[in-house]
Write an enzyme that holds these catalytic residues in place. Structure first.
Site, PDB file in Angstrom:
ATOM      1  CB  CYS A   5      -0.845   0.049   1.270  1.00  0.00           C
ATOM      2  SG  CYS A   5      -1.842  -1.396   1.499  1.00  0.00           S
ATOM      3  N   GLY A  32      -0.672   0.645  -5.028  1.00  0.00           N
ATOM      4  CA  GLY A  32      -1.925  -0.067  -4.765  1.00  0.00           C
ATOM      5  C   GLY A  32      -3.029   0.428  -5.668  1.00  0.00           C
ATOM      6  CG  ASN A 106       3.229   0.223   2.962  1.00  0.00           C
ATOM      7  OD1 ASN A 106       4.283   0.766   2.654  1.00  0.00           O
ATOM      8  ND2 ASN A 106       2.866  -0.924   2.443  1.00  0.00           N
ATOM      9  N   GLY A 107       2.160  -2.412   5.138  1.00  0.00           N
ATOM     10  CA  GLY A 107       2.944  -3.454   5.793  1.00  0.00           C
ATOM     11  C   GLY A 107       2.041  -4.589   6.224  1.00  0.00           C
ATOM     12  CE1 TYR A 249       8.132  -4.800 -10.503  1.00  0.00           C
ATOM     13  CE2 TYR A 249       6.981  -4.936  -8.410  1.00  0.00           C
ATOM     14  CZ  TYR A 249       6.966  -4.981  -9.791  1.00  0.00           C
ATOM     15  OH  TYR A 249       5.795  -5.199 -10.443  1.00  0.00           O
TER      16      TYR A 249
END
Ligand code: SF4
Length: 490
Positions: A5, A32, A106-107, A249
């Site tokens: 995210c 996301g 996020n995570g 990436y």
């Protein structure tokens, strides 16, 4: 596993936060694409708009107009497992006795279930199966008894795993990064306030200035009306565990993460790739867009030395950089297509070789990773069909041998081509003339001086968090749950 995210939070003077949050989410869209949302607070009440879809589709003028208030948080989400529906879209928001709370995460927590069970037994009712709601409930419970900073600290002491959070508590906006800093989070200064964002590209989009990364274990509290920010180092940890795949990436190349411009990091990894496993072909071409910076660094290094490490002689230009694969920009990233069937179709829709660049040539193609091998096999076939004499593949990261538990959809061990195959076997399977990956030592050398400061879990099978049934590569243990006694100096 939950999601991959992007998160953002702003506090501004004299204007509504909704539009800057909207633009920031646009800048983070690559993190996301399943849902997007914004929660704001106008000093009296919380406003929320969260829907499934891309940022541009989720919000229109009317939606932004009703999101009143100079502070707020936002989120874009890609779910990797569990529910793909609106109940897990974020920011998660809740009103409780001591105010309103919004959370963007996020995570992925690795002990969410244990905390959920404990809170459920204490009477908390959950509306989703996501771990973000677990954090929200834990924090809401603490806020009934203590101030904001202590409440966040005590939640951080109970949750274990990867998290970068933006939180709104009424009209106060906070940013928190887990004690090992697995996911990125940075602070930026805007003309009329401050911003917290997963990546600095979101700050650039708002004409802001990157101040610094949020430190692992640090809580940032944005002051009212964007006057500044306060910092609280709540938990210290000997080493960080930055996800090296952010640099390889996930992150935008124009973002600066943990002090490094992602584009430069990728170029330097490309240079290392030439040093470690360069091959003298007519051209080197990137798999667009993710392989471009690697291929550029690789070609530069190839112009300076031969594959044996000798200086080039005058007139020998090395391996020419070429754009030989054209990308259809209207097709999503194959890595994050939810099903195998969709992924296979997407590769064919997505890339088309330029025949004149490829026919009759020996070719090296560079990509950032091989996950299942589907894309690589099809690429080699495409290039050979176009007349390439040889197709060599070079990868700017080590082989992915294990899944990610920190919020990245990396596929299961059964799906990962490198989980049970040697490099030679993968080379044979994708039908390339040669295949080489970058070593973990090279990744560590380029990204940080100490490999203990990186998460390399998916390429080593040894993780920086205490995960059921997996090995750890450092001294970490899950926090013990159960009743906690709050000490006077906590
Ligand atoms: S396991 Fe891999 S993808 Fe997941 S956080 Fe660690 S380095 Fe990143």
């Amino acid at each position: 596993m939950t999601e991959k995210c992007g998160v953002v939070g702003v506090s501004l003077a004299g204007r509504d936060a909704a539009r800057p949050l909207y633009y920031a989410l646009y800048a983070l869209q690559h993190r996301g694409q399943e849902s997007a949302g914004i929660v704001t607070h106008d000093g009296f009440q919380q406003h929320s708009h969260v829907e499934m879809g891309l940022v541009g589709d989720v919000f229109d003028e009317d939606d932004l107009d009703v999101l009143k208030g100079g502070s707020g948080i936002g989120h874009v989400r890609y779910p990797t497992a569990g529910s793909v529906n609106s109940c897990c879209a974020q920011p998660f928001s809740v009103s409780f006795k001591s105010g309103s709370l919004g959370l963007s995460h996020n995570g992925n927590l690795v002990n969410a279930e244990e905390i959920r069970d404990e809170l459920a037994a204490a009477g908390h009712a959950f509306t989703s199966d996501g771990d973000t709601e677990v954090i929200a409930h834990d924090l809401a419970r603490n806020l009934l008894e203590e101030d904001l900073v202590r409440a966040v600290k005590h939640t951080m002491q109970r949750i274990h795993g990867s998290y970068s959070l933006t939180i709104s508590h009424d009209d106060t906006v906070l940013g928190v990064r887990d004690p090992q800093g697995n996911r990125p989070l940075c602070i930026g200064k805007l003309e009329d306030g401050y911003i917290l964002a997963s990546e600095s590209a979101a700050i650039d989009t708002l004409d802001g200035e990157l101040v610094r990364d949020v430190r692992p274990g640090e809580l940032i509290v944005l002051q009212d009306e964007g006057q500044g920010f306060d910092s609280y180092q709540l938990i210290d940890h000997e080493h960080t565990a930055h996800c090296f795949f952010e640099q390889v990436y996930f992150a935008r190349p124009d973002s600066v993460i943990d002090g490094t411009l992602v584009y430069e990091a990728r170029r330097n990894l490309g240079r290392k790739l030439w040093e470690e496993s360069g091959v003298e072909t007519d051209v080197v071409m990137p798999v667009p867009d993710s392989g471009r910076a690697f291929a550029s660094g690789y070609a530069d290094a190839a112009g300076e030395t031969t594959a044996n490490g000798e200086p080039r002689e005058a007139g020998d230009d090395g391996v020419a950089f070429a754009e030989g694969l054209m990308k259809n920009r209207y097709v999503g990233r194959t890595f994050i297509m939810p099903t195998q069937d969709e992924r296979e179709r997407a590769v064919r829709l997505k890339l088309n070789p330029i025949k004149s660049t490829v026919a009759g040539k020996t070719v090296t193609i560079i990509d950032d990773s091989i996950v299942r091998g589907t894309t690589s096999t099809q690429l080699v076939e495409l290039l050979k069909d176009c007349g390439a004499e040889e197709v060599h593949m070079r990868i700017g990261a080590p082989p992915i041998v294990a899944p990610c538990y920190m919020g990245i959809d990396m596929a299961t061990r059964e799906e990962l081509i490198a989980a049970d195959k040697t490099v030679e076997e993968i080379c044979a399977e994708i039908n390339a003339d040669s295949l080489a990956y970058l070593s973990t030592d090279a990744v560590a050398e380029v990204l940080t001086k100490d490999r203990q400061d990186l998460c390399l879990g998916c390429v080593t099978g040894s993780y920086p968090y205490d995960i059921d049934g997996e090995e750890t590569d450092r001294d970490v243990t899950r926090p013990e749950l159960g009743g906690r006694a709050i000490q006077a100096d906590d």
